[in-house]
Design an enzyme around this catalytic site. Structure first.
Site, PDB file in Angstrom:
ATOM      1  N   SER A 142       0.898  -1.105   0.107  1.00  0.00           N
ATOM      2  CA  SER A 142      -0.169  -0.243   0.129  1.00  0.00           C
ATOM      3  C   SER A 142       0.606   1.241  -0.077  1.00  0.00           C
ATOM      4  O   SER A 142       1.989   1.164   0.329  1.00  0.00           O
ATOM      5  CB  SER A 142      -0.820  -0.045   1.242  1.00  0.00           C
ATOM      6  OG  SER A 142      -1.364   1.321   1.552  1.00  0.00           O
ATOM      7  N   TYR A 155      -2.075  -1.107  10.517  1.00  0.00           N
ATOM      8  CA  TYR A 155      -2.016  -1.029   8.923  1.00  0.00           C
ATOM      9  C   TYR A 155      -0.553  -0.905   8.465  1.00  0.00           C
ATOM     10  O   TYR A 155      -0.314  -1.140   7.601  1.00  0.00           O
ATOM     11  CB  TYR A 155      -3.190  -0.484   8.330  1.00  0.00           C
ATOM     12  CG  TYR A 155      -3.410  -0.636   6.760  1.00  0.00           C
ATOM     13  CD1 TYR A 155      -4.148  -1.582   6.326  1.00  0.00           C
ATOM     14  CD2 TYR A 155      -2.823   0.166   5.908  1.00  0.00           C
ATOM     15  CE1 TYR A 155      -4.546  -1.867   5.269  1.00  0.00           C
ATOM     16  CE2 TYR A 155      -3.171   0.057   4.390  1.00  0.00           C
ATOM     17  CZ  TYR A 155      -4.061  -0.967   4.247  1.00  0.00           C
ATOM     18  OH  TYR A 155      -4.317  -1.211   2.748  1.00  0.00           O
TER      19      TYR A 155
HETATM   20  P1  NAD Z   1     -11.639  -5.887   0.253  1.00  0.00           P
HETATM   21  O1  NAD Z   1     -12.095  -5.652   1.486  1.00  0.00           O
HETATM   22  O2  NAD Z   1     -12.452  -5.430  -0.855  1.00  0.00           O
HETATM   23  O3  NAD Z   1     -10.931  -7.328   0.077  1.00  0.00           O
HETATM   24  C1  NAD Z   1     -10.342  -8.047   1.054  1.00  0.00           C
HETATM   25  C2  NAD Z   1     -10.310  -9.416   0.747  1.00  0.00           C
HETATM   26  O4  NAD Z   1      -9.619 -10.144   1.700  1.00  0.00           O
HETATM   27  C3  NAD Z   1     -11.939 -10.324   0.514  1.00  0.00           C
HETATM   28  O5  NAD Z   1     -11.679 -11.391  -0.148  1.00  0.00           O
HETATM   29  C4  NAD Z   1     -11.848 -10.878   1.981  1.00  0.00           C
HETATM   30  O6  NAD Z   1     -12.761 -11.607   2.133  1.00  0.00           O
HETATM   31  C5  NAD Z   1     -10.349 -11.237   2.075  1.00  0.00           C
HETATM   32  N1  NAD Z   1      -9.933 -11.447   3.569  1.00  0.00           N
HETATM   33  C6  NAD Z   1     -10.293 -10.579   4.716  1.00  0.00           C
HETATM   34  N2  NAD Z   1      -9.992 -10.969   5.904  1.00  0.00           N
HETATM   35  C7  NAD Z   1      -9.398 -12.411   5.480  1.00  0.00           C
HETATM   36  C8  NAD Z   1      -8.659 -13.345   6.190  1.00  0.00           C
HETATM   37  N3  NAD Z   1      -8.657 -13.292   7.507  1.00  0.00           N
HETATM   38  N4  NAD Z   1      -8.487 -14.469   5.448  1.00  0.00           N
HETATM   39  C9  NAD Z   1      -8.927 -14.745   4.234  1.00  0.00           C
HETATM   40  N5  NAD Z   1      -9.310 -13.699   3.372  1.00  0.00           N
HETATM   41  C10 NAD Z   1      -9.551 -12.680   4.151  1.00  0.00           C
HETATM   42  O7  NAD Z   1     -10.046  -5.252   0.068  1.00  0.00           O
HETATM   43  P2  NAD Z   1      -9.259  -4.497  -1.187  1.00  0.00           P
HETATM   44  O8  NAD Z   1      -9.420  -3.019  -0.956  1.00  0.00           O
HETATM   45  O9  NAD Z   1      -9.601  -5.494  -2.227  1.00  0.00           O
HETATM   46  O10 NAD Z   1      -7.878  -4.930  -0.534  1.00  0.00           O
HETATM   47  C11 NAD Z   1      -6.935  -5.892  -0.947  1.00  0.00           C
HETATM   48  C12 NAD Z   1      -5.422  -5.645  -0.478  1.00  0.00           C
HETATM   49  O11 NAD Z   1      -5.291  -4.337  -1.014  1.00  0.00           O
HETATM   50  C13 NAD Z   1      -5.330  -5.441   1.036  1.00  0.00           C
HETATM   51  O12 NAD Z   1      -4.083  -6.057   1.346  1.00  0.00           O
HETATM   52  C14 NAD Z   1      -5.503  -3.985   1.275  1.00  0.00           C
HETATM   53  O13 NAD Z   1      -4.678  -3.595   2.365  1.00  0.00           O
HETATM   54  C15 NAD Z   1      -4.779  -3.700  -0.190  1.00  0.00           C
HETATM   55  N6  NAD Z   1      -4.742  -2.220  -0.483  1.00  0.00           N
HETATM   56  C16 NAD Z   1      -5.920  -1.733  -0.647  1.00  0.00           C
HETATM   57  C17 NAD Z   1      -6.281  -0.300  -1.088  1.00  0.00           C
HETATM   58  C18 NAD Z   1      -7.392   0.422  -1.304  1.00  0.00           C
HETATM   59  O14 NAD Z   1      -7.660   1.473  -1.570  1.00  0.00           O
HETATM   60  N7  NAD Z   1      -8.648  -0.529  -1.517  1.00  0.00           N
HETATM   61  C19 NAD Z   1      -5.074   0.304  -1.089  1.00  0.00           C
HETATM   62  C20 NAD Z   1      -3.925  -0.107  -1.100  1.00  0.00           C
HETATM   63  C21 NAD Z   1      -3.629  -1.220  -0.623  1.00  0.00           C
END
Ligand code: NAD
Length: 260
Positions: A142, A155
């Site tokens: 991130s 985080y």
């Molecule tokens: P999201 O909440 O849409 O999806 C998260 C996914 O992880 C889902 O499939 C959920 O079921 C799964 N998950 C959650 N807890 C879990 C567990 N204990 N075991 C197995 N699966 C689990 O989130 P996202 O935005 O798609 O995030 C995905 C990655 O991207 C994360 O690591 C997040 O930190 C990173 N990220 C997101 C953003 C953003 O702006 N959305 C920015 C930077 C980084």
């Protein structure tokens, strides 16, 4: 290019992970999905991906906060799809609170899911990748792996850790045909961010649209969200031959967030 390879994408029942899994399926990879959600919906996603792309798609409900589940996810993928060639450590959760109020259990869960799961999954695939002299490990970090924000201590700590982890894996695999990189997205409009926007709108008694615009403006010079598909395209590129010497890198895809 990636036809017939096996990919495991953690946290891929929605958001960025599902886009990454879809992009690998489109590249003719067999993919193991993982994550939580409605059983029927997940089965629908699994079936459609397999049918649309003519590849094998498996699913595991493994909880990435539990090391034994992480190891099972890799073992199940290997048993059903063959040796894991591509591992995307993507599952992640967020919690926002000042440090003195930050719940201990949220800290533990964020460190376990956002950081330790990458260690356990990578450990489980690395020997095989070294033996086969090919592997791609991609960690979804991130902007918060590179810079900090207040009230996100779990985080930010986990994502900075993931960036460090990425570098060590890159060094240990530098001449093994394996690369390990971190993708560092800025804002991506997924459920993880939608919750932060909704919480902000509530806390400040403002419309959701204003909370969304404020959230973007606060961090990103470029006032638009990165699409999950754009993150997925970067992941596919990192698996290509063109990217064979990119390793240990933490690549921002963040509308200029970390250029400031
Ligand atoms: P999201 O909440 O849409 O999806 C998260 C996914 O992880 C889902 O499939 C959920 O079921 C799964 N998950 C959650 N807890 C879990 C567990 N204990 N075991 C197995 N699966 C689990 O989130 P996202 O935005 O798609 O995030 C995905 C990655 O991207 C994360 O690591 C997040 O930190 C990173 N990220 C997101 C953003 C953003 O702006 N959305 C920015 C930077 C980084």
């Amino acid at each position: 290019m990636l036809k017939g390879k096996t990919a495991v994408v953690t946290g891929s029942t929605g958001g960025i992970g599902l886009s990454i899994a879809t992009a690998f399926a489109a590249q003719q990879c067999n993919v193991r999905l993982n994550g939580f959600g409605d059983k029927a919906e997940i089965e629908n996603i699994r079936k459609n991906l397999a049918e649309d792309h003519g590849v094998k798609i498996g699913y595991s409900a493994a909880d990435m906060s539990k090391p034994a589940d992480v190891r099972d996810l890799i073992a199940d993928a290997q048993r059903e799809l063959g040796p894991v060639d591509i591992l995307v450590n993507n599952a992640g959760i967020q919690h926002v609170a000042p440090l003195e109020d930050f719940p201990d259990d949220k800290w533990d869960a964020i460190i376990a899911i956002n950081l330790s799961a990458a260690f356990h999954a990578t450990k489980a695939v690395l020997r095989g990748m070294k033996e086969r002299k090919w592997g791609r490990i991609i960690n979804t970090a991130s902007s918060h792996g590179l810079v900090a924000s207040p009230e996100k201590v779990g985080y930010v700590t986990a994502k900075h850790g993931l960036v460090g982890f990425t570098k060590v894996v890159a060094l240990e695999t530098a001449n093994s045909g394996i690369t390990c990189n971190a993708i560092c997205p800025g804002w991506v409009l997924t459920p993880l961010v939608q919750k932060q926007i909704a919480d902000r709108a509530k806390a400040e008694s403002i419309p959701v649209e204003k909370a969304q615009a404020d959230l973007l403006r606060e961090k990103q010079p470029m006032l638009k969200f990165t699409a999950p598909e754009q993150i997925a395209d970067l992941a596919v590129f990192l698996c290509s031959d063109s990217a064979a010497t990119i390793t240990g890198a933490s690549l921002p895809i963040d509308g200029g967030w970390t250029a400031q």
